[in-house]
Design an enzyme around this catalytic site. Structure first.
Site, PDB file in Angstrom:
ATOM      1  N   SER A 171      -7.416   1.281   5.006  1.00  0.00           N
ATOM      2  CA  SER A 171      -7.974   0.822   3.733  1.00  0.00           C
ATOM      3  C   SER A 171      -9.186  -0.064   3.966  1.00  0.00           C
ATOM      4  CB  SER A 171      -6.918   0.024   2.977  1.00  0.00           C
ATOM      5  OG  SER A 171      -7.459  -0.561   1.823  1.00  0.00           O
ATOM      6  N   SER A 172     -10.055  -0.113   2.985  1.00  0.00           N
ATOM      7  CA  SER A 172     -11.172  -1.069   3.014  1.00  0.00           C
ATOM      8  C   SER A 172     -10.894  -2.297   2.167  1.00  0.00           C
ATOM      9  CB  SER A 172     -12.454  -0.401   2.500  1.00  0.00           C
ATOM     10  OG  SER A 172     -12.838   0.654   3.347  1.00  0.00           O
TER      11      SER A 172
ATOM     12  N   GLU B  36      -4.190   8.455  -2.731  1.00  0.00           N
ATOM     13  CA  GLU B  36      -4.451   7.664  -1.524  1.00  0.00           C
ATOM     14  C   GLU B  36      -4.392   8.498  -0.252  1.00  0.00           C
ATOM     15  OE1 GLU B  36      -6.137   4.346  -1.572  1.00  0.00           O
ATOM     16  OE2 GLU B  36      -4.652   4.474  -3.161  1.00  0.00           O
TER      17      GLU B  36
ATOM     18  N   THR C  99     -10.247   1.503  -7.772  1.00  0.00           N
ATOM     19  CA  THR C  99      -9.768   0.255  -7.178  1.00  0.00           C
ATOM     20  C   THR C  99     -10.171  -0.917  -8.070  1.00  0.00           C
ATOM     21  OG1 THR C  99      -9.959   1.232  -4.972  1.00  0.00           O
ATOM     22  CG2 THR C  99      -9.815  -1.151  -5.044  1.00  0.00           C
TER      23      THR C  99
ATOM     24  N   ARG D 201       0.841  -1.201   0.000  1.00  0.00           N
ATOM     25  CA  ARG D 201       0.000   0.000   0.000  1.00  0.00           C
ATOM     26  C   ARG D 201       0.879   1.254   0.000  1.00  0.00           C
ATOM     27  NH1 ARG D 201      -5.029   1.775   0.289  1.00  0.00           N
ATOM     28  NH2 ARG D 201      -5.827   3.208   1.869  1.00  0.00           N
TER      29      ARG D 201
ATOM     30  N   GLY E 225     -14.627  -0.520  -4.549  1.00  0.00           N
ATOM     31  CA  GLY E 225     -15.813   0.240  -4.166  1.00  0.00           C
ATOM     32  C   GLY E 225     -15.721   0.917  -2.822  1.00  0.00           C
ATOM     33  N   GLY E 226     -14.531   1.341  -2.407  1.00  0.00           N
ATOM     34  CA  GLY E 226     -14.421   2.032  -1.112  1.00  0.00           C
ATOM     35  C   GLY E 226     -14.939   1.127  -0.006  1.00  0.00           C
TER      36      GLY E 226
ATOM     37  N   ASN F   8      -7.079   4.805  -5.551  1.00  0.00           N
ATOM     38  CA  ASN F   8      -8.118   5.433  -4.734  1.00  0.00           C
ATOM     39  C   ASN F   8      -9.264   6.023  -5.546  1.00  0.00           C
ATOM     40  OD1 ASN F   8      -9.293   5.936  -2.263  1.00  0.00           O
ATOM     41  ND2 ASN F   8      -8.569   8.040  -2.224  1.00  0.00           N
TER      42      ASN F   8
HETATM   43  N1  GLY Z   1      -8.562   3.364  -1.742  1.00  0.00           N
HETATM   44  C1  GLY Z   1      -9.613   2.515  -1.265  1.00  0.00           C
HETATM   45  C2  GLY Z   1      -9.187   1.743  -0.043  1.00  0.00           C
HETATM   46  O1  GLY Z   1      -8.014   1.425   0.119  1.00  0.00           O
HETATM   47  O2  GLY Z   1     -10.011   1.476   0.798  1.00  0.00           O
END
Ligand code: GLY
Length: 601
Positions: free
Chosen positions: A486-487, A454, A415, A124, A507-508, A435
């Site tokens: 992060s998700s 990000e 993403t 990341r 999708g966040g 992101n």
């Molecule tokens: N950029 C989306 C995530 O990492 O959650």
């Protein structure tokens, strides 16, 4: 191999009755929305070819057909799942340049079935050394009011993609890097056909330029080259000669093409600095990937062991919590079927608990204490599940496995998730991101690389929510070297020590809820990966306190509103790619919400 839990096999029929959907073999209606293309079109023009197919030797489910095919090409050449994952990841950076790529980062969970070894690779993006906790709070307002953590140089975190590919290759790869880059080089040089999802990304750039004329210089390369100044239609072929050349160089030179004396740090940071950024060449050269132990949660719904991504992902913990709450409360509620109001209410309340914990407690555990053990403590999770009332909704403040001690806490953008399984059962679940759509909008023209945004995944201004409406705590403030929360939730479920299903999403925050619902569908006996992926979904992220239903679930609305939920329709809940291991082969499924297509052999 998947042992089907035979508890809820009839749920599709019930969902169809409740929601007016056709069965999955019919024209199931996925949601529409900015990033959720109609399932009528994709890069191949049709999805029918990859439906219901089982493969004996390996499969790849990516959100872009050329990327799935790139992975399969490598599997056929004798590569393993990690080799294929590298080829798929690099091809996605060509065909989905608005979703992921060399200017971004990601997470990869790797399971080696032959030995039982599992690893989690964290590549990341990290916070640049010149950005501290109050960096964004101190910035003057921009001329048109855009958020500087979203666009331009100050939005850019230190990319980890190529160090990540090298780390994965060194640890598990079997074929030369030059072989692995070849499909991506071809896609960049020969071009790929624009699909509906790509056009959606172009529309986002058009709208941004209109709303914020001061961002036009920032968007220029992306707009001129990848959006063709808005004169673009389905089937147009996009070629990226600079990126092709750079990928070829990466194949020859490896990490030297990125960092070190012969790398591109000066080029990359030059672009960033020209657009108000603070990246220094040392930021690029000093970046390190982290190998982590996956979170292992055993005996979920009795049969499954889960390999989940640990912090700085929030998805692994959240998925584990919701699965445990569902398992605990479904029997006491009379085992309501998926798609019923009771089942949807229970899942929503469990999501609210999990997202409250996300907001309050989660961040990069290398920088702050994250109470992972307490958050995954089965007894604590079950106590939280016991607080769920089937006739009412929880007060927002009482949500969370760990109650109280809440500081003031508080959509597929950029993403992409793919999954790979090879002939030996080696499995890779990989989610990558820049992101937002086209990240920061900044590109490095000489190499055709888009830089991420990000930094917006940090808590940039305490108390304010991010691009995805997520409120996050001060634990997630930026600090040099820190990774933003992060998700991304790459996940593998095992049965008897073998991969049963692998899934993940873009999708966040909907990554978490989308992935979760596909896993639950499989656990509850859904027969095909395709049906599990295509089924309508819901989403709740605690705050805002809104339950979002895809169109196919709107039949549940009256009962859920009567229970106390504030309900809104949504265009889509994540874009999920999954592979299910059946007795008669591997079944990969790519989500029609983004128009991808899977492949195998
Ligand atoms: N950029 C989306 C995530 O990492 O959650």
């Amino acid at each position: 191999m998947r042992h089907v839990t035979p508890i809820l096999i009839i749920h599709l029929v019930l969902v169809a009755i409740l929601t007016g959907c056709t069965t999955p073999t019919g024209g199931h209606s996925a949601g529409t929305g900015a990033t959720h293309a109609s399932d009528a079109t994709n890069e191949s023009g049709s999805l029918a070819a990859d439906r219901q197919v089982r493969y004996a030797n390996g499969a790849v489910a990516a959100d872009s057909k050329p990327a799935s095919e790139a992975g399969v090409e490598i599997l056929k050449a004798g590569g393993n799942a990690v080799d294929a994952a590298i080829a798929t990841a690099l091809t996605l950076s060509v065909t989905r340049p608005y979703s992921c790529g060399i200017g971004g980062g990601g997470f990869m969970i790797i399971f080696v079935e032959e030995t039982g070894e599992s690893r989690a690779l964290d590549y990341r993006e990290t916070c640049p050394m010149r950005v501290g906790p109050d960096f964004y709070a101190k910035l003057p307002a921009t001329a048109s009011g855009y958020d500087p953590s979203l666009y331009g140089g100050r939005a850019v975190g230190i990319p980890g993609q190529l160090p990540g590919m090298i780390a994965a290759h060194e640890a598990f790869g079997t074929l030369p890097l030059e072989t692995l880059v070849a499909p991506a080089v071809r896609a960049a040089r020969d071009g790929f056909a624009v699909d509906a999802n790509y056009l959606g990304a172009v529309e986002k750039v058009r709208s941004l330029r209109k709303a914020h004329p001061d961002l036009r210089p920032t968007c220029r390369w992306v707009w001129d080259n990848l959006c063709r100044r808005g004169v673009i239609e389905l089937g147009d072929v996009i070629r990226q000669p600079e990126l092709a050349e750079y990928l070829e160089r990466f194949g020859r030179e490896g990490i030297a093409a990125w960092s070190g004396p012969d790398g591109i740090a000066a080029l990359l940071t030059g672009v960033d600095r020209a657009f108000d950024g603070v990246l220094l060449p040392g930021d690029i050269d000093d970046y390190e990937v982290v190998w982590r132990d996956p979170l292992v949660v055993e005996e979920i719904f009795d049969d499954y062991d889960a390999l989940l991504m640990p912090p700085p992902s929030s998805g692994g913990i959240a998925i584990a919590q919701v699965l445990a709450m569902m398992e605990h409360r479904l029997p006491s509620a009379g085992d309501p079927l998926p798609g019923t109001p009771a089942y949807s209410h229970l899942m929503t309340e469990a999501m609210r608990h999990a997202f409250a914990d996300r907001a309050r407690h989660l961040a990069d555990a290398d920088f702050v204490d994250v109470p992972v053990d307490r958050l995954l403590d089965r007894a604590m999770i079950e106590r939280a599940a016991d607080r769920i009332d089937f006739d009412d909704v929880l007060e927002s403040d009482s949500c969370g496995v760990i109650e109280g001690d809440s500081p003031d806490v508080l959509r597929d953008e950029g993403t992409s998730h793919f999954s790979v399984i090879d002939s030996n059962g080696m499995t890779v679940a990989c989610t990558q991101t820049i992101n937002g759509t086209f990240g920061s909008m900044l590109a490095v023209p000489e190499i055709g690389v888009i830089l991420n945004n990000e930094m917006n995944d940090f808590t940039t201004i305490p108390g304010e929510s991010n691009l995805f409406g997520l409120k996050q705590s001060d634990r997630n403030l930026p600090e040099p070297g820190k990774r933003p929360l992060s998700s991304m939730s790459p996940t593998i479920l095992l049965q008897n020590g073998r991969t049963s299903v692998t899934a993940g999403a873009s999708g966040g925050p909907r990554i978490i809820t989308g992935t979760l619902q596909v896993l639950l569908a499989v656990i509850h006996g859904e027969e095909t990966a395709r049906a599990a992926v295509e089924a309508s979904r819901l989403h709740h992220q605690w705050k805002p306190d809104i339950l979002r239903l895809e169109a196919g679930l709107l039949g549940l609305r009256p009962e859920l509103e009567a229970t106390g939920h504030v309900v809104e329709e949504t265009g889509g809940v994540g874009v999920v790619q999954a592979i299910v291991v059946h007795e008669n082969g591997l079944e990969p499924a790519s989500d029609p919400r983004k128009g991808g297509a899977a492949a195998g052999w």
